[in-house]
Design a protein around this motif. Structure first.
Motif, PDB file in Angstrom:
ATOM      1  N   PRO A 100       2.536  -6.667  -4.457  1.00 43.72           N
ATOM      2  CA  PRO A 100       1.978  -6.164  -5.392  1.00 43.72           C
ATOM      3  C   PRO A 100       2.920  -6.196  -6.908  1.00 43.72           C
ATOM      4  N   LEU A 120      -7.715  -3.103  -5.888  1.00 42.17           N
ATOM      5  CA  LEU A 120      -6.673  -2.428  -6.275  1.00 42.17           C
ATOM      6  C   LEU A 120      -6.481  -1.106  -5.361  1.00 42.17           C
ATOM      7  N   VAL A 125      -1.477   1.382  -6.882  1.00 41.03           N
ATOM      8  CA  VAL A 125      -1.443   1.584  -8.392  1.00 41.03           C
ATOM      9  C   VAL A 125      -0.342   1.797  -9.035  1.00 41.03           C
ATOM     10  N   TYR A 128       1.630  -1.487  -9.637  1.00 41.45           N
ATOM     11  CA  TYR A 128       1.334  -2.131 -10.743  1.00 41.45           C
ATOM     12  C   TYR A 128       1.505  -1.607 -11.968  1.00 41.45           C
ATOM     13  N   THR A 144     -11.714   0.965  -7.236  1.00 43.25           N
ATOM     14  CA  THR A 144     -10.666  -0.173  -6.858  1.00 43.25           C
ATOM     15  C   THR A 144     -10.506  -1.213  -7.826  1.00 43.25           C
TER      16      THR A 144
END
Length: 301
Positions: A100, A120, A125, A128, A144
């Motif tokens: 990611p 996602l 999370v 990111y 998501t």
């Protein structure tokens, strides 16, 4: 035979809606891969030359003309930089993505104003966020799907586009107002249900239902620019996405085949807009996802 096949190819390109969509959804299947019917032209031309048939060679001009009328504009160069434009990025980052951070860096490196993502996972999370937040300090996550932005976000809500027969938790849509340097725009980030190709044909009922629900949401938006970033699991030619393509502008340049990453043959990652022009769409190099990222320039009125 080559002449008859050329005529058939021309008819399918010109009238794909004549293929019925009941049952196995053959119409949607054809429309999902409609640009590839252009490959019939060189094959049939070779067959005509082998047979030394002037009639067959002339007949090949029919699908060539039909393909050019439908898709030729996608090959033309797009307009130059405009004073009122946004660069947006759409990417299904994959729930099986093992990198990611690398994916986030690749998206940020493209320099978009807005980044819409799907698949996602909650546990991804933070990866990111750590990577994107320094350059994209405004973000929203619903289920998501997520949106990262250089510009402030307001009025973030989840979109109700869940098919009626799904009982498990399912949240694949968000809406946000974005305060851009050119004024407010509304952005929808969505992930429509997947289609499945099996012995009984194409299964797209859930996707079509979700697209219809999203079309109603767009109808309820106040006048102004709306940008849709989504994995729509379908091509813009697919009649199942008519609730969206009837309401929104689609890219004017670029094929943008984004799936599957090993051999991209379909553009199911889409950027559309209302009251704005999607000037061009292009794919970026592969990330850790099974989709390619796509970027598009949105020309604002």
């Amino acid at each position: 035979m080559p002449a008859a096949l050329a005529l058939l190819a021309a008819l399918l390109l010109t009238f794909p809606g004549s293929v019925p969509n009941a049952g196995p959804r053959l119409g949607s299947l054809l429309e999902s891969f409609l640009p590839w019917l252009g490959l019939a032209v060189p094959v049939l031309l070779v067959a005509a030359l082998v047979r030394r048939s002037a009639l067959a060679a002339a007949a090949v001009l029919l699908p060539l003309a039909a393909w050019g009328a439908l898709f030729g504009h996608l090959l033309l160069p797009g307009p130059g930089p405009q004073p009122r434009e946004l660069l947006v990025l759409q990417h299904n980052v994959s729930d099986e993505n093992t990198d990611p951070v690398g994916t986030a860096r690749a998206m940020a490196a493209a320099g978009p104003d807005l980044i819409g993502v799907q698949e996602l996972l909650p546990e991804a999370v933070e990866s990111y966020r750590r990577t994107l937040d320094p350059e994209y300090p405004h973000h929203a996550v619903r289920g998501t799907v997520a949106l990262w932005s250089e510009h402030p976000l307001r009025d973030v809500t989840a979109l109700d586009i869940k098919p009626r027969d799904l009982t498990e938790p399912w949240n694949r849509g968000l809406r946000a107002a974005v305060d851009t340097p050119h004024g407010e725009v509304v952005v929808h980030v969505v992930h429509l249900p997947s289609m499945r190709l099996g012995a009984g044909g194409l299964s797209s009922q859930r996707r079509d239902e979700s697209a219809a629900l999203l079309g109603r949401v767009i109808d309820e938006e106040t006048p102004g620019t709306v940008i849709l970033l989504g994995d729509l699991n379908g091509a813009t030619e697919d009649r199942g996405l008519a609730p969206l393509t009837d309401r929104l502008n689609v890219p004017e340049r670029g094929f943008g085949f984004s799936f599957p990453v090993g051999l991209p043959v379909a553009r199911i990652d889409q950027v559309m807009a209302r009251s704005a022009t999607v000037a061009d769409l292009r794919t970026l190099p592969a990330t850790g996802s099974d989709h390619l990222p796509v970027t598009a320039r949105i020309l604002l009125p």
